[in-house]
Write an enzyme that holds these catalytic residues in place. Structure first.
Site, mmCIF file in Angstrom:
data_model
loop_
_atom_site.group_PDB
_atom_site.id
_atom_site.type_symbol
_atom_site.label_atom_id
_atom_site.label_comp_id
_atom_site.label_asym_id
_atom_site.label_seq_id
_atom_site.Cartn_x
_atom_site.Cartn_y
_atom_site.Cartn_z
ATOM 1 N N ASP A 89 5.626 -3.869 5.175
ATOM 2 C CA ASP A 89 6.581 -3.460 6.206
ATOM 3 C C ASP A 89 5.803 -3.083 7.467
ATOM 4 O O ASP A 89 5.336 -1.965 7.614
ATOM 5 C CB ASP A 89 7.428 -2.274 5.726
ATOM 6 N N HIS A 126 6.577 2.656 12.803
ATOM 7 C CA HIS A 126 5.871 3.551 11.885
ATOM 8 C C HIS A 126 4.372 3.644 12.178
ATOM 9 O O HIS A 126 3.641 4.274 11.414
ATOM 10 C CB HIS A 126 6.097 3.090 10.450
#
Length: 240
Positions: A196, A201
């Site tokens: 991911d 993030h």
């Protein structure tokens, strides 16, 4: 694709009619171990229960590993016909994972994905999209089904159906069990190696542009941490 720089609205019927090709995936014991380290396994490193998640001899697979082979279906969604939504407007809000048996330590799989529902929260608000992805082994036996629920900011008024079904309310009492699961400052940087690579993030500038103070931990990393806590402290480590 946008015309003349203007973004197109969400096209619900076109999106739900889309039928992507199966998405192939392969994993080995090393991929399982990396995932389980990324959701907090291995502390302390000499604990037999933790080694069962982090050492190939007698390796056990957390059920939440099932999100990993299916996450490429989210990449398909970003380029799907009828979906012209900036990544910064997409918030992964809920996750449902249905398993049909223990997950093997290595496998070749195919995942078939489709948009099953789009709920319209009204013009000026969000739309809620459900992406269903079923992963099967190369022999054809289904292993698990993921349902990703995404909140699409500003996409209300798209013409989808009404509100999504109401979830299950937790009982009004103290929990049966409470577990503390500390995370590392670099936990998101470790988890993103599982596939991911959303810059939300990792990239401070990207996160600020989306309205957040800083990058934050993946929801599916928290999902895996919670799954491990439930199995270790509620089920005696029995992943099956």
């Amino acid at each position: 694709m946008s015309r003349r720089g203007a973004r197109l609205p969400l096209e619900v019927e076109r999106l739900q009619a889309a039928s992507p090709d199966p998405i192939g995936h392969q994993w080995t014991a090393d991929d399982v171990i990396l995932y389980q380290l990324a959701v907090g396994a291995g502390v302390p490193p000499d604990d037999p229960g933790e080694l069962a998640y982090t050492y190939e001899r007698g390796l056990r697979v957390l059920p939440s590993f099932g999100v990993i082979p299916a996450q490429a279906s989210l990449l398909w969604l970003l380029g799907a016909p009828g979906f012209d939504v900036p990544l910064s407007h997409l918030l992964h809000g809920e996750q449902d994972l249905e398993l049909y048996g223990p997950i093997p330590t290595e496998a070749r799989t195919e995942t078939r994905a489709r948009v099953t529902d789009v709920y319209d929260k009204g013009k000026g608000h969000a739309a809620v999209l459900v992406l269903e992805a079923t992963t099967a082994a190369s022999g054809g036996e289904p292993l698990f089904t993921n349902r990703f629920t995404a909140f699409l900011r500003g996409e209300g008024g798209c013409g989808g159906t009404g509100d999504p079904p109401v979830g299950i309310d937790p009982p009004d009492r103290d929990p049966d069990l409470s577990v503390d699961c500390p995370t590392l400052p670099q936990q998101a940087l470790l988890y993103r190696l599982c596939g991911d690579k959303n810059p939300m993030h990792a990239d401070p500038g990207f996160a600020r542009n989306a309205g957040f103070d800083r990058p934050f931990l993946h929801g599916l990393c928290t999902y895996g941490i919670a799954c491990k806590a439930a199995i270790d402290h509620g089920l005696g480590g029995r992943v099956e």
